[in-house]
Design an enzyme around this catalytic site. Sequence first.
Site, PDB file in Angstrom:
ATOM      1  N   ARG A  12      44.901   8.816   7.014  1.00 52.00           N
ATOM      2  CA  ARG A  12      46.375   8.731   7.320  1.00 52.00           C
ATOM      3  C   ARG A  12      46.703   8.170   8.476  1.00 52.00           C
ATOM      4  O   ARG A  12      45.700   8.275   9.494  1.00 52.00           O
ATOM      5  CB  ARG A  12      46.808  10.234   7.054  1.00 52.00           C
ATOM      6  CG  ARG A  12      46.790  10.893   5.770  1.00 52.00           C
ATOM      7  CD  ARG A  12      47.062  12.323   5.816  1.00 52.00           C
ATOM      8  NE  ARG A  12      46.871  12.913   4.504  1.00 52.00           N
ATOM      9  CZ  ARG A  12      45.791  13.580   4.164  1.00 52.00           C
ATOM     10  NH1 ARG A  12      44.882  13.913   5.243  1.00 52.00           N
ATOM     11  NH2 ARG A  12      45.735  14.295   2.996  1.00 52.00           N
TER      12      ARG A  12
ATOM     13  N   LYS B  60      45.549  17.266   6.834  1.00 47.96           N
ATOM     14  CA  LYS B  60      46.779  18.423   6.523  1.00 47.96           C
ATOM     15  C   LYS B  60      46.243  19.981   6.466  1.00 47.96           C
ATOM     16  O   LYS B  60      45.316  20.050   5.812  1.00 47.96           O
ATOM     17  CB  LYS B  60      47.274  17.980   5.244  1.00 47.96           C
ATOM     18  CG  LYS B  60      48.238  16.726   5.040  1.00 47.96           C
ATOM     19  CD  LYS B  60      48.847  16.373   3.854  1.00 47.96           C
ATOM     20  CE  LYS B  60      49.701  15.403   3.930  1.00 47.96           C
ATOM     21  NZ  LYS B  60      50.633  15.031   2.624  1.00 47.96           N
TER      22      LYS B  60
ATOM     23  N   HIS C 241      50.704   3.388   4.692  1.00 52.14           N
ATOM     24  CA  HIS C 241      50.234   4.241   3.708  1.00 52.14           C
ATOM     25  C   HIS C 241      49.508   3.657   2.607  1.00 52.14           C
ATOM     26  O   HIS C 241      48.574   3.998   1.696  1.00 52.14           O
ATOM     27  CB  HIS C 241      51.107   5.333   3.355  1.00 52.14           C
ATOM     28  CG  HIS C 241      50.521   6.461   2.700  1.00 52.14           C
ATOM     29  ND1 HIS C 241      49.771   7.390   3.508  1.00 52.14           N
ATOM     30  CD2 HIS C 241      50.572   7.275   1.428  1.00 52.14           C
ATOM     31  CE1 HIS C 241      49.451   8.461   2.984  1.00 52.14           C
ATOM     32  NE2 HIS C 241      49.881   8.112   1.523  1.00 52.14           N
TER      33      HIS C 241
ATOM     34  N   ARG D  97      45.893   2.925   3.081  1.00 53.07           N
ATOM     35  CA  ARG D  97      45.182   3.965   2.645  1.00 53.07           C
ATOM     36  C   ARG D  97      44.933   4.059   1.265  1.00 53.07           C
ATOM     37  O   ARG D  97      43.824   4.346   0.650  1.00 53.07           O
ATOM     38  CB  ARG D  97      45.807   5.450   3.253  1.00 53.07           C
ATOM     39  CG  ARG D  97      45.004   6.664   2.640  1.00 53.07           C
ATOM     40  CD  ARG D  97      45.948   7.874   3.582  1.00 53.07           C
ATOM     41  NE  ARG D  97      45.790   9.202   2.749  1.00 53.07           N
ATOM     42  CZ  ARG D  97      44.766  10.158   2.829  1.00 53.07           C
ATOM     43  NH1 ARG D  97      43.730   9.910   3.600  1.00 53.07           N
ATOM     44  NH2 ARG D  97      45.066  11.127   2.120  1.00 53.07           N
TER      45      ARG D  97
ATOM     46  N   HIS E 259      41.841  15.143  -0.027  1.00 54.60           N
ATOM     47  CA  HIS E 259      42.746  15.686  -0.957  1.00 54.60           C
ATOM     48  C   HIS E 259      42.157  17.003  -1.528  1.00 54.60           C
ATOM     49  O   HIS E 259      41.078  17.259  -1.965  1.00 54.60           O
ATOM     50  CB  HIS E 259      43.053  14.731  -2.130  1.00 54.60           C
ATOM     51  CG  HIS E 259      43.786  13.395  -1.974  1.00 54.60           C
ATOM     52  ND1 HIS E 259      43.503  12.172  -2.655  1.00 54.60           N
ATOM     53  CD2 HIS E 259      44.446  13.057  -0.923  1.00 54.60           C
ATOM     54  CE1 HIS E 259      44.356  11.366  -2.188  1.00 54.60           C
ATOM     55  NE2 HIS E 259      45.012  11.922  -1.198  1.00 54.60           N
TER      56      HIS E 259
ATOM     57  N   TYR F 256      46.500   8.325  -6.858  1.00 55.05           N
ATOM     58  CA  TYR F 256      46.176   7.032  -5.985  1.00 55.05           C
ATOM     59  C   TYR F 256      45.594   5.781  -6.673  1.00 55.05           C
ATOM     60  O   TYR F 256      45.765   4.737  -6.206  1.00 55.05           O
ATOM     61  CB  TYR F 256      45.392   7.337  -4.860  1.00 55.05           C
ATOM     62  CG  TYR F 256      45.985   7.696  -3.439  1.00 55.05           C
ATOM     63  CD1 TYR F 256      45.679   7.233  -2.095  1.00 55.05           C
ATOM     64  CD2 TYR F 256      46.748   8.927  -3.571  1.00 55.05           C
ATOM     65  CE1 TYR F 256      46.450   7.631  -1.210  1.00 55.05           C
ATOM     66  CE2 TYR F 256      47.256   9.454  -2.301  1.00 55.05           C
ATOM     67  CZ  TYR F 256      47.141   8.700  -1.134  1.00 55.05           C
ATOM     68  OH  TYR F 256      47.706   9.253  -0.211  1.00 55.05           O
TER      69      TYR F 256
END
Length: 314
Positions: free
Chosen positions: A167, A190, A258, A261, A284, A293
């Site tokens: 990211r 995250k 993004h 990615r 993820h 994705y």
Amino acid sequence: MNAGARNTLISPAARDALQVWLAQQGALNGAAENTITAYRGDVVDFLAFMTLHKGDSQGLGALARISISDMRAWMAQTRGSGVGPRSMARKLSAVKAFYRWLAEREGFEPTAVLSTRAPKFTRKLPRPLAVEAAHDMLDNVRTQARRPWVAARDVAVLTLLWGCGLRISEALALKGTDAPLAQTLRIFGKGGKERQVPVLPAAAAAIDHYLRLCPHPQRPEAPLFRAIRGGALGPRAISQVMADARMQLGLPASATPHAMRHSFATHLLDAGGDLRAIQELLGHASLSTTQAYTAVDTARLMEVYNRAHPKADG
């Protein structure tokens, strides 16, 4: 109604409870500051609406008596103010999370809130760049900046996004201690979730080239990527670099940092990569996110399978 006015509509007990919950999200659950800010705004809007809707300040006892019709009224008012289904779903998710915690703490049944369904919305699939377009993007960025070290920096950042699936926030969080890049990078994504990411030789070489040209001294705890004056490089600068490049290349507005990615994921799958392995590399929590994705390439691979498999005609 501004945020200050909405806050005055909330009872002190509800305000205190919200603050405790938000603090817990940051301290125990590792929620990012932006996430906590969004949670606060969504729940404050909900509590302020309930005060106006009920005609009385909603203390903790009153909040425990929220009905299904109250929830429908809130959703109707929110949607009527121009909030789209995706944002409505996010707001409802924040309210449910707060209520789940509050109900456990206060000992009431939160069924009316938790059973409320979000409006359906169509998930927009990400648009990765084609391999050629990703190469063209890096080539364009390489010659775009007036200062050679800035061009090298921008290429290094984008190479990390495309070559390692980082990211933009993860790439810009790297410190001087991370250089020179080892064969793997330890990334905290995250929620503070840690993962190991293999480093391509091209990414390591791009970082080395940038560091040789960078005029600012590299210190262990300083940001690896520097702005013009030596401070930390921000994501907006990289977004602008890609915006300038995509205009020159005639690429769509979806060609963002993004998207690099996204391209990492789809190009790996296209080359035969395993979906669960790609999930781990991207960090993820859910395989369904990784599938989103790579949905375009998965559909294409299924076409090839259905056309080429010996049983396709049977």
